[in-house]
Design a protein around this motif. Structure first.
Motif: not given
Length: 618
Positions: A163-190
């Motif tokens: 969903e975040l990547l969809r919003l980035v594309e919809a906003a016309g932001v270049a893919k290489d300009a997006a910044r942040g972290n998608l937050g995958a962390d299965p061991l922390a969740y466990e």
């Protein structure tokens, strides 16, 4: 006039350098005056402070404590920082957390933060927090090419990331300009829930970010679950290393190179009000991760990207305003330690969702440190300190040992599932709990200098976090339970339980111990009723009867205790005191003195048993 070299003054030239032994002899003299007859290294040890992980802080560090060359900022082993310029150009990333479930409200708060100094957003998503379907509304008006977005979505990470990547594309932001972290962390969740998560989503997102979204990272290595369970700094670091290694294995097995895998990880650590330990922990973390990269075959795989969060464990529910001071120290320490991003939790974090004032103070903490204190203008300002460098080195060794222990147990996942990690952390917290109970680790406003008349601070309940795995502890939990008992008693009877303080003799004789006893009883929600200085046992007994208290505590000097304690205690018992305490070390003061309170006594046990005696329900 030109000053010639021979004309210059050298003010210290006529004074020989003092030796370590000379300093120790001075220390011996001071300790001897306080009743401790020790010499040499024993005198120095008497002034040392024990830390967790078998470490200690000595009173003096010299050039003899210097460690090996720690390199330069931006170069392995990255002790002095992951970037050559440090934060001198822009400071650290001021990252604010949002956990409200209403997308419109989240949007309002996020925009207010971004307009007032915050530079990135950390969003908690899930059934009890912001729904993934509300992400578009929450980010309405946010410039996704300027404000990095960090997601924390647990099992919904795939949906949230897409969903975040969809919003980035919809906003016309270049893919290489997006910044942040998608937050995958299965061991922390466990670690949080005890539930295993599939790792295929993390791998898929890492491949996608590495291929198309080069400014985004896919995985977080969150060490907060281990800190919040009561882990020591070395355990927090060791668990984060083991988690990071597990993710490196996962990603390289999926075809990524070591450098590509390292570039997908961001590490999250707790920053506490212990400034030196926090500084040392972040510096040690970078050194340790550089060692992992070196052992994996590429010493230049890159510095550890760090996100520091002010510790939830240290946040008190009583006198929460003091949390502002704790978070300021923690934020300062994180910045000095070289964190790339810092989140200051609002002072009312432990009470529920923060209000606007709390959020403003939280973000302005970083602003003041950056813009008014100029904290980021010097790279690694603690570098070169004999103490900081030695503490960094010792902590790194302790953390590496714990990391190796986890690896011998089969790795992070195996250590979690076998209970080994939880047991080790629980044992650490149990030992720390003893210090808290004895007030060896004081909590201002809670175990020290409490205010029973303060008005409670009410907040809207925060969404429930995930449970089922490692526990979440707080430093104030034992005292909070006692204060809750007192509050319930007040609501039921209209009065708090009381302890009568019998202050004997002149003020010089009783002031210190009366203050000590007053603080101790109030820490458990017991009102301390002070006696106007009484002249004899009869007047003390009369004052006790008038106080409405059921227990009493004698407060005076040892000399007056020897002369008067037995008679006064007997009079208090005759007047109906169900328990008579004496503020001071145990001595021969008659059979009517039932218990003693002194520095280092188990305050929680004393207070709990006293409330039991008074009939204050648990």
């Amino acid at each position: 006039m030109t000053v010639q070299p021979d004309d210059r003054l050298s003010l210290a030239a006529e004074f020989p350098d003092a030796t370590h032994e000379q300093w120790q002899r001075l220390v011996e003299g001071v300790l001897r005056k306080s009743g401790k007859d020790v010499s040499g290294a024993a005198a120095e040890k008497a002034l040392s402070t024990a830390l967790e992980d078998g470490l200690s802080t000595r009173p003096l560090y010299t050039a003899h404590d210097a460690v090996a060359d720690v390199g330069h900022p931006g170069f392995a082993p990255y002790v002095r920082g992951g970037r050559a310029a440090g934060g001198a150009a822009t400071g650290w990333d001021v990252r604010q957390r949002h956990a409200t479930s209403d997308p419109a409200r989240t949007n309002e708060l996020a925009l207010a933060d971004l307009e007032n100094g915050v530079t990135s957003l950390w969003l908690t998503l899930g059934p009890d927090a912001l729904p993934v379907s509300g992400l578009e509304r929450a980010l309405d008006g946010v410039y996704l090419d300027l404000a990095p977005i960090v997601l924390d979505a647990g099992p919904d990470v795939g949906l949230a990331a897409r969903e975040l990547l969809r919003l980035v594309e919809a906003a016309g932001v270049a893919k290489d300009a997006a910044r942040g972290n998608l937050g995958a962390d299965p061991l922390a969740y466990e670690a949080r829930t005890g539930e295993e998560l599939a790792t295929d989503t993390a791998v898929e997102l890492a491949r996608l970010c590495g291929r198309e979204y080069v400014g985004l990272r896919a995985l977080t290595v969150d060490a907060l679950p281990y800190h919040e369970a009561g882990g020591s700094p070395a355990q927090e670091l060791g668990a984060s290393l083991a988690t990071g290694v597990a993710y490196l294995r996962l990603l390289t097995d999926a075809g990524l190179t070591l450098q590509e895998a390292c570039a997908q990880l961001e590490f999250r650590y707790a920053a506490t009000a212990d400034q030196f330990l926090t500084i040392a922990k972040l510096r040690a973390a970078r050194r340790l991760w550089a060692r992992v990269a070196e052992a994996s075959g590429d010493a230049d795989a890159g510095a550890q990207l760090q996100h520091a969060v002010t510790s939830p464990v240290m946040m008190a529910r009583r006198d929460p305003w003091v949390n502002m001071l704790r978070t300021t120290l923690a934020c300062m320490s994180a910045g000095v330690g070289g964190a790339d991003a810092v989140t200051v939790l609002p002072f009312d974090h432990s009470l529920g969702l923060p209000d606007a004032f709390a959020r403003r103070i939280a973000r302005n903490t970083s602003t003041i440190l950056l813009e008014e204190s100029h904290l980021a203008r010097v790279i690694d300002p603690a570098g070169g300190s004999y103490y900081v460098e030695r503490l960094t080195d010792e902590l790194a060794h302790a953390a590496w040992e714990f990391f190796q222990e986890i690896e011998r147990a089969g790795g992070q996942a195996a250590a979690l599932r076998s209970g080994m990690l939880g047991d080790r952390i629980a044992a650490t917290w149990a030992e720390r709990g003893k210090k808290l109970a004895k007030r060896r680790e004081p909590i201002t406003g809670v175990s020290e200098f409490p205010n029973l008349t303060e008005k409670p601070v009410a907040r809207e309940p925060a969404p429930a976090g995930p449970t089922g795995g490692l526990p979440r502890v707080r430093r104030d939990e034992a005292y909070e339970a006692l204060r809750a008992r007192s509050d319930a008693h007040l609501a039921e009877t209209g009065a708090r339980p009381k302890a009568f303080l019998a202050a004997l003799g002149p003020a010089a004789a009783h002031t210190a111990r009366a203050s000590f006893a007053s603080n101790l009883f109030q820490a458990g929600g017991i009102e301390a009723v002070h006696d106007p200085v009484s002249v004899d046992a009869t007047s003390v007994a009369d004052a006790f009867k008038a106080s409405g208290a059921r227990v009493a505590c004698l407060c005076s000097s040892d000399a007056l205790y020897a002369d008067e304690a037995a008679a006064v205690a007997a009079a208090l018992k005759s007047a109906g005191a169900e328990r008579v305490f004496l503020a001071g070390r145990p001595g021969e003061y008659g059979n009517d003195v039932d218990a003693y309170v002194f520095a280092g006594c188990d305050a929680v046990a004393v207070l709990s048993s006293t409330l039991d005696l008074m009939g204050v329900a648990p």
